[in-house]
Write a protein that holds these residues in place. Sequence first.
Motif, PDB file in Angstrom:
ATOM      1  N   MET A 187      20.623 106.591 -46.543  1.00 42.99           N
ATOM      2  CA  MET A 187      20.869 107.585 -47.565  1.00 42.99           C
ATOM      3  C   MET A 187      21.328 106.855 -48.827  1.00 42.99           C
ATOM      4  O   MET A 187      22.248 106.054 -48.790  1.00 42.99           O
ATOM      5  CB  MET A 187      21.955 108.553 -47.063  1.00 42.99           C
ATOM      6  N   ASP A 188      20.666 107.137 -49.936  1.00 44.16           N
ATOM      7  CA  ASP A 188      21.109 106.509 -51.178  1.00 44.16           C
ATOM      8  C   ASP A 188      22.226 107.327 -51.818  1.00 44.16           C
ATOM      9  O   ASP A 188      22.586 108.407 -51.338  1.00 44.16           O
ATOM     10  CB  ASP A 188      19.940 106.276 -52.135  1.00 44.16           C
ATOM     11  N   LYS A 189      22.773 106.794 -52.885  1.00 46.30           N
ATOM     12  CA  LYS A 189      23.943 107.427 -53.498  1.00 46.30           C
ATOM     13  C   LYS A 189      23.651 108.831 -54.032  1.00 46.30           C
ATOM     14  O   LYS A 189      24.493 109.713 -53.966  1.00 46.30           O
ATOM     15  CB  LYS A 189      24.520 106.527 -54.583  1.00 46.30           C
ATOM     16  N   TYR A 190      22.434 109.051 -54.531  1.00 45.64           N
ATOM     17  CA  TYR A 190      22.106 110.374 -55.064  1.00 45.64           C
ATOM     18  C   TYR A 190      21.943 111.407 -53.951  1.00 45.64           C
ATOM     19  O   TYR A 190      22.322 112.563 -54.122  1.00 45.64           O
ATOM     20  CB  TYR A 190      20.853 110.293 -55.945  1.00 45.64           C
ATOM     21  N   GLU A 191      21.406 110.988 -52.836  1.00 43.76           N
ATOM     22  CA  GLU A 191      21.318 111.885 -51.680  1.00 43.76           C
ATOM     23  C   GLU A 191      22.712 112.231 -51.177  1.00 43.76           C
ATOM     24  O   GLU A 191      22.967 113.368 -50.787  1.00 43.76           O
ATOM     25  CB  GLU A 191      20.508 111.239 -50.561  1.00 43.76           C
ATOM     26  N   ALA A 192      23.600 111.238 -51.193  1.00 40.35           N
ATOM     27  CA  ALA A 192      24.980 111.480 -50.756  1.00 40.35           C
ATOM     28  C   ALA A 192      25.662 112.485 -51.677  1.00 40.35           C
ATOM     29  O   ALA A 192      26.330 113.408 -51.215  1.00 40.35           O
ATOM     30  CB  ALA A 192      25.762 110.169 -50.725  1.00 40.35           C
ATOM     31  N   ILE A 225      31.712 108.368 -55.873  1.00 36.55           N
ATOM     32  CA  ILE A 225      30.319 107.910 -55.811  1.00 36.55           C
ATOM     33  C   ILE A 225      29.743 107.787 -57.214  1.00 36.55           C
ATOM     34  O   ILE A 225      29.069 106.803 -57.533  1.00 36.55           O
ATOM     35  CB  ILE A 225      29.466 108.852 -54.929  1.00 36.55           C
ATOM     36  N   THR A 230      28.198 104.455 -59.158  1.00 33.07           N
ATOM     37  CA  THR A 230      26.810 104.387 -59.613  1.00 33.07           C
ATOM     38  C   THR A 230      26.709 104.020 -61.073  1.00 33.07           C
ATOM     39  O   THR A 230      25.684 103.532 -61.510  1.00 33.07           O
ATOM     40  CB  THR A 230      26.093 105.736 -59.395  1.00 33.07           C
TER      41      THR A 230
END
Length: 67
Positions: A1-6, A61, A65
């Motif tokens: 899972m990337d940061k945007y999905e998180a 998060i 980023t």
Amino acid sequence: MDKYEAIDKYEQRVNELEVQRKIILLTLEDRDVFKHKELVFKEVIDIDVQIALYIDVIETINSLTSK
């Protein structure tokens, strides 16, 4: 899972909790439930704490980023 999905996952959970909070507050319109308003408010406070924690996670998060 990337940061945007998180972030999306946590934002979705915050939205779900806000809906749950509104539903719980609506139960206060019932006289029988209103008699136990302290318990209802405790539930709402618990949800508010969860929302605050998720918002902290989202902000953390986001700060990671931007670097």
